[in-house]
Design a protein around this motif. Structure first.
Motif, PDB file in Angstrom:
ATOM      1  N   THR A 606      -1.903  -6.682 -31.849  1.00  0.00           N
ATOM      2  CA  THR A 606      -0.579  -6.081 -31.698  1.00  0.00           C
ATOM      3  C   THR A 606      -0.679  -4.704 -31.041  1.00  0.00           C
ATOM      4  OG1 THR A 606       0.296  -7.282 -33.586  1.00  0.00           O
ATOM      5  CG2 THR A 606       1.428  -5.260 -32.980  1.00  0.00           C
ATOM      6  N   LYS A 607      -1.647  -3.908 -31.460  1.00  0.00           N
ATOM      7  CA  LYS A 607      -1.861  -2.613 -30.812  1.00  0.00           C
ATOM      8  C   LYS A 607      -2.116  -2.808 -29.310  1.00  0.00           C
ATOM      9  CE  LYS A 607      -2.055   0.462 -34.308  1.00  0.00           C
ATOM     10  NZ  LYS A 607      -1.299   1.725 -34.346  1.00  0.00           N
ATOM     11  N   THR A 614      -5.985   2.968 -27.174  1.00  0.00           N
ATOM     12  CA  THR A 614      -6.891   3.739 -28.035  1.00  0.00           C
ATOM     13  C   THR A 614      -6.891   3.152 -29.444  1.00  0.00           C
ATOM     14  OG1 THR A 614      -6.493   5.749 -26.769  1.00  0.00           O
ATOM     15  CG2 THR A 614      -7.405   6.014 -28.981  1.00  0.00           C
ATOM     16  N   GLY A 615      -5.682   2.888 -29.966  1.00  0.00           N
ATOM     17  CA  GLY A 615      -5.589   2.281 -31.289  1.00  0.00           C
ATOM     18  C   GLY A 615      -6.182   0.884 -31.316  1.00  0.00           C
ATOM     19  N   VAL A 648     -10.128  -5.277 -24.551  1.00  0.00           N
ATOM     20  CA  VAL A 648      -9.657  -3.887 -24.601  1.00  0.00           C
ATOM     21  C   VAL A 648     -10.483  -3.037 -23.645  1.00  0.00           C
ATOM     22  CG1 VAL A 648      -9.418  -1.846 -26.050  1.00  0.00           C
ATOM     23  CG2 VAL A 648      -8.761  -4.078 -26.950  1.00  0.00           C
ATOM     24  N   ARG A 649     -11.817  -3.213 -23.672  1.00  0.00           N
ATOM     25  CA  ARG A 649     -12.682  -2.432 -22.758  1.00  0.00           C
ATOM     26  C   ARG A 649     -12.445  -2.831 -21.302  1.00  0.00           C
ATOM     27  NH1 ARG A 649     -13.498  -1.236 -28.047  1.00  0.00           N
ATOM     28  NH2 ARG A 649     -14.763   0.642 -28.195  1.00  0.00           N
ATOM     29  N   TYR A 650     -12.243  -4.096 -21.063  1.00  0.00           N
ATOM     30  CA  TYR A 650     -11.920  -4.553 -19.699  1.00  0.00           C
ATOM     31  C   TYR A 650     -10.647  -3.885 -19.211  1.00  0.00           C
ATOM     32  CZ  TYR A 650      -9.817  -7.754 -16.265  1.00  0.00           C
ATOM     33  OH  TYR A 650      -9.184  -8.285 -15.170  1.00  0.00           O
ATOM     34  N   ASP A 846      -3.012   7.899 -15.601  1.00  0.00           N
ATOM     35  CA  ASP A 846      -4.461   7.827 -15.412  1.00  0.00           C
ATOM     36  C   ASP A 846      -5.111   6.766 -16.293  1.00  0.00           C
ATOM     37  OD1 ASP A 846      -4.439   9.993 -13.592  1.00  0.00           O
ATOM     38  OD2 ASP A 846      -4.303  11.380 -15.302  1.00  0.00           O
ATOM     39  N   GLY A 847      -4.288   5.929 -16.952  1.00  0.00           N
ATOM     40  CA  GLY A 847      -4.848   4.944 -17.870  1.00  0.00           C
ATOM     41  C   GLY A 847      -4.204   3.590 -17.694  1.00  0.00           C
ATOM     42  N   GLY A 848      -3.872   2.964 -18.822  1.00  0.00           N
ATOM     43  CA  GLY A 848      -3.278   1.643 -18.784  1.00  0.00           C
ATOM     44  C   GLY A 848      -4.283   0.577 -18.409  1.00  0.00           C
TER      45      GLY A 848
END
Length: 980
Positions: A606-607, A614-615, A648-650, A846-848
């Protein structure tokens, strides 16, 4: 015989090489096969001696001919022997066992293991074995030998399969031996061997019979210190033994016959073996017969009690038997020098003698303290062989419960099944079993389901529905609750919902009970995806309160997880993460690790879906730690946690960490769920054009039709891979084969649809350049069909209910699909691509979703350049280039470099020096000439280089003049001759 190894140099070299590969960090397994007596154990003993001499940790365990009675017998044997004082590995093994109570429970003096049957029991044990081997391997390489796998119990076969599949970088070499001549067509080990030998880290070594020269060398070794062996003896022994070393040794040991060349040799191997036994004293023969009935290792005390000999006589008899090399010391007891000898002695026992000896063993085992490891299973075995059905019945029930505690559900089912078969044949079975027949049948079904035989469990419970009308109401409800659960696992959703509703309706709402709580939990699961009467979430919320009042913490947590999944899919509830966290905490407090892991997975997912990367990373890391600490890293949700940790890391662009996680994903797969896990690694491998992509797809492809998720992920990324290789038609073939409603209509389809639209855009561009209006029309119609499905997926869930929440990534893929649809019409829509890039940032410039941000900015830069805004195009291009270079996303980098060259977005570089006719051309004119040579007209050249057709025409005219040619064809010939 001594430790001399004859005629096995090649086989030993293969085993040694496997052990060396393991020592270097490449775990593997070797399956050693051969006929009984051909020398498999002798070969493996040479390996273990060499390994110990090199300081390797060596664990050796043996299976026994006890049927399916004792789960994990060779593993327990290996651990128990290695943990004995004085063993080279004792301190390390004991420390590793102390840290893993689930493994200590396998040992004779162990009291660990799960306190009751559990869904995760076997997975926890497997995880503990993997952890123990990995821990031992950190200090020094480990050699684990499991002998006589043709007698392995089902749980040991499952463990063997598990280890062969998951051992990868641990410094562990697993060696198993089995009799190939025993593997008849229906032998349970046969399909296991066939499956494992398909794995790249598993090799097979077949031990062949001796040739004449090897037989001669073998007999010469046996006769060392005696008269030399004559050629005549060698020829006769080799002919009669057919090169089998054990048979040859027994023939040669029949010395009186062999001295007389005219004497007839015994007609068969059994006669030879028994002739050895007949030379013993009466006491020695009694000891050998007792050992044969014991079936495996025996000790002095066991022999004394069962044989009836006094201590002095037993000692003398054992010395005699050992000196004749019929029994050999093994650990703290004795075992037969060869299993064939035990089989011959056992087969030679008279029926009455055999029954009496089994009865003696049963009486001895019945006197052991309750809970003694393996005593119930052995008692059941000996009691049944002694025809003592009441004792066999009671011991089978106890053995089933012990197997359940040890995480061996397959053996538990076998014991319960035997008890049920004996039910009518014993007096007062309920008193002996401590339960009634219906409850024991339910327990057997539950064990069957835990062993993976869900359909068999459902079939048993379906029959119980008809015969349990006389049972009390709570029991009838529990039967239906479990039956519904198994129907859910079999995807029989409608029947599951009906049966689960019956289970709830049978029980009074007041007072709340554990049975009612679990009935509600199962019923709620049946309503998550099909809720025709709109009972959720009201029913689930009341059920949570009822479960809490009953103190059913596990059911309460399970209900909360189910409620959260329902709300997330239908109500756009922003508080579902907190709901999953609450379920996790309740499950932890209630000691329900399976529900706790399920809650952790949903919390992290869900996060992730809501863009809290990050969560999500923190939650996934904690979830993986929980799974590994509880030994369930390879359970369904354990695997789910690890793949989510990878995703998540990908997504965040931490591809080094993601690749480290993917190192644990299998490459060469043979089962559907393995293909599913393997497919995740393709996300990065395709993006980086790793050389392993084609190999991974070759392994996954045969399993696409057997696993929906493997098909969805694998084909989706295979399509993307084809597009990077300029093969849009193959990409569309893959997209068209993702046909299941869950993935072809649900939100998951959005990424696939965007990929398909990309492919249609490429085909339309080619058709447009070729002037093929019909092909352009077909591409547009197919693209429109995909867009209709996208809009349906956005508007409704796959069960036709309105969708209330899509997720940040889902919205971004919808925008990508819309932008690609415009490209099908030849339009590079700046605002759509800008929107897509922004949506993929998840609100953080700068993320996403870093890689998809770069891919979207690539298209945005292309659209901006085509629409004349070169300054912003260069900005977006540089941003995409920076990301692509950091990620080493090779195909995206190539596309960006091509765009940068065509649109002149990158900083000018010193042009390469040209000689000959090309020296007179400018850099831009050479770019135009290259496109002329490829057959493009002025309009196509203008589109490719983001210039006007008039400018393109001027460049072509200048080129013709500078090259002193009169036609485009002649200019193209010059270009080809000069290599551009």
């Amino acid at each position: 015989m001594s430790g001399v190894l004859i005629g096995r140099a090649a086989e030993l070299a293969e085993l040694t090489a496997a052990l060396e590969r393991a020592a270097a960090g490449s775990a593997g397994a070797v399956l050693v096969s051969g006929d009984a007596g051909v020398g498999k154990s002798h070969l493996v003993s040479a390996l273990t001696r060499a390994a110990r001499a090199q300081g390797r940790a060596v664990l050796v365990g043996q299976c026994a001919e006890l049927g399916e009675s004792m789960p994990y017998l060779p593993l327990a044997d290996a651990l128990w022997t290695a943990a004995q004082p004085g063993a080279p590995e004792a301190d390390e093994v004991r420390a590793a066992l102390d840290a893993r109570p689930v493994l200590k429970g396998l040992l004779p003096d162990g009291d660990g293991g799960p306190s009751a049957a559990s869904e995760l029991g076997q997975q926890q044990l497997f995880g503990a074995v993997l952890g123990l081997l990995g821990e031992l391997g950190r200090d020094r390489p480990v050699l684990l030998v499991l002998e006589d796998l043709h007698w392995a119990d089902r749980s040991t076969r499952h463990l063997l399969t598990f280890l062969c599949r998951v051992l990868q970088r641990e410094r562990v070499c697993l060696v198993g031996t089995y009799r190939s001549d025993d593997l008849h067509r229906r032998h349970p080990l046969r399909p296991v061997v066939a499956e494992l030998l398909r794995l790249p880290n598993v090799t097979g070594v077949e031990v062949p019979a001796f040739g004449p020269g090897e037989t001669a060398e073998y007999l010469a070794e046996l006769s060392r210190g005696a008269a030399p062996v004559t050629l005549d003896v060698v020829e006769r022994v080799h002919r009669r033994s057919e090169g089998n070393p054990f048979y040859a040794g027994e023939l040669y040991s029949a010395e009186p016959e062999l001295r007389d060349a005219k004497a007839e040799l015994p007609s068969g191997l059994a006669d030879l073996l028994l002739s050895r036994v007949e030379r013993l004293s009466d006491g020695g023969q009694r000891v050998v017969r007792v050992a044969a009935v014991a079936g495996r290792r025996v000790d002095d005390e066991l022999v004394r009690r069962v044989s009836g000999l006094d201590e002095a006589a037993v000692g003398e008899a054992l010395r005699e038997v050992v000196s004749h090399q019929l029994l050999v010391p093994y650990g703290i007891g004795y075992t037969f020098r060869h299993a064939l000898l035990r089989e011959a002695v056992y087969a030679d026992l008279l029926p009455g003698e055999r029954i009496r000896l089994h009865a003696d063993f049963a009486r001895r085992l019945a006197g052991l303290p309750d809970g003694t490891r393996g005593s119930a299973a052995e008692l059941a075995h000996h009691s049944l062989a002694a025809h003592d059905l009441p004792a066999a019945f009671a011991a089978s029930v106890r053995a089933g419960r012990e197997a359940d505690r040890l995480g061996a559900p397959a053996e538990a089912f076998e014991h319960y099944e035997r008890a049920l078969e004996l039910w009518e044949a014993v007096p007062e079975p309920e008193e002996a079993a401590g339960t009634d027949r219906t409850r024991l049948s339910l327990t057997a079904a539950q064990a069957s389901a835990r062993a993976g035989e869900v359909r068999r469990a459902a079939h048993r419970l379906r029959r119980l529905l008809d015969v349990s009308d006389t049972a009390d109401v709570p029991l009838r409800s529990v039967i239906r609750e479990h039956y519904a659960e198994y129907l859910l696992d079999l995807d029989e959703l409608d029947e599951a919902r009906v049966i689960a509703r019956e289970a709830v309706a049978m029980l009074p709402a007041d007072p709340p009970t554990h049975d009612l709580a679990w009935a509600h939990a199962t019923y709620a699961r049946t309503l998550v995806y099909t809720d025709p009467d709109g009972e959720m979430p009201g029913m689930a919320e009341k059920a949570v309160e009822s479960a809490r009042a009953a103190g059913a913490r596990g059911a309460e947590a399970a209900l909360l997880v189910t409620l959260g999944v329902y709300r997330e899919s239908r109500e756009a509830d922003s508080g579902v993460a907190e709901l999953f966290a609450r379920a996790r905490d309740i499950a932890d407090a209630g000691g329900s690790p399976q529900t706790a892991l399920r809650a952790r997975y949903q919390y992290a997912r869900t996060k992730f879906d809501r863009g809290d990367l990050t969560g999500a990373a923190a939650a996934a890391d904690e979830g993986v730690r929980f799974a590994l600490d509880n030994g369930v890293g390879w359970s369904m949700f354990g695997i789910g946690m690890r793949t989510l940790q990878y995703l998540v890391r990908y997504t965040t662009g931490d591809w080094a960490a993601a690749r480290g996680i993917a190192d644990g994903f299998p490459l060469q797969v043979v089962r559907p769920h393995e293909a599913q896990v393997s497919a995740y690694a393709l996300f990065i491998e395709v993006a980086q054009q790793s050389p392993v992509v084609d190999e991974r797809l070759r392994w996954i492809a045969p399993l696409w039709q057997e696993d929906l998720l493997a098909n969805y992920i694998g084909r989706g990324l295979a399509a993307e891979n084809a597009l990077w290789r300029n093969d849009p038609q193959t990409a569309l073939d893959h997209v068209g084969n993702i046909a299941d409603p869950v993935y072809s209509e649900g939100a998951s389809f959005l990424r696939i649809a965007a990929t398909g639209l990309w492919a249609h855009a490429e085909l339309a561009a080619r058709a447009r350049a070729a002037g093929d209006d019909e092909a352009v029309r077909r591409a547009a119609e197919a693209a429109d069909d995909l867009m209709r499905r996208v809009r349906r997926s956005v508007a409704f869930t796959f069960d036709a209910r309105p969708r209330t929440w899509l997720g940040l990534e889902g919205h971004a893929w919808v925008s990508r699909a819309e932008a690609e649809r415009r490209r099908v019409d030849g339009v590079h829509d700046v605002e759509l691509w800008r929107k897509t890039a922004e949506l993929f940032t998840y609100g953080d410039p700068d993320g996403g979703f870093v890689y998809e941000v770069a891919r979207s900015r690539w298209r945005l830069a292309e659209a901006l350049a085509e629409n004349g805004d070169r300054e912003e195009a260069a900005t977006q291009w540089r941003s995409a280039m920076a990301i692509a270079e950091r990620l080493d996303a090779k195909p995206l980098l190539a596309a960006l470099r091509d765009l940068g060259a065509r649109a002149r977005l990158r900083a000018p570089r010193t042009a390469p020096a040209f000689s000959g006719p090309l020296a007179a051309l400018t850099g831009r004119e050479r770019e135009v000439l290259k496109l002329v040579a490829e057959g493009h007209n002025n309009r196509e050249i203008a589109a490719a280089l983001f210039i006007s057709p008039k400018t393109a025409s001027v460049h072509v005219s200048n080129i013709l003049a500078k090259l002193n040619v009169t036609s485009r064809t002649q200019a193209a010939a010059v270009a080809h001759r000069e290599g551009i």
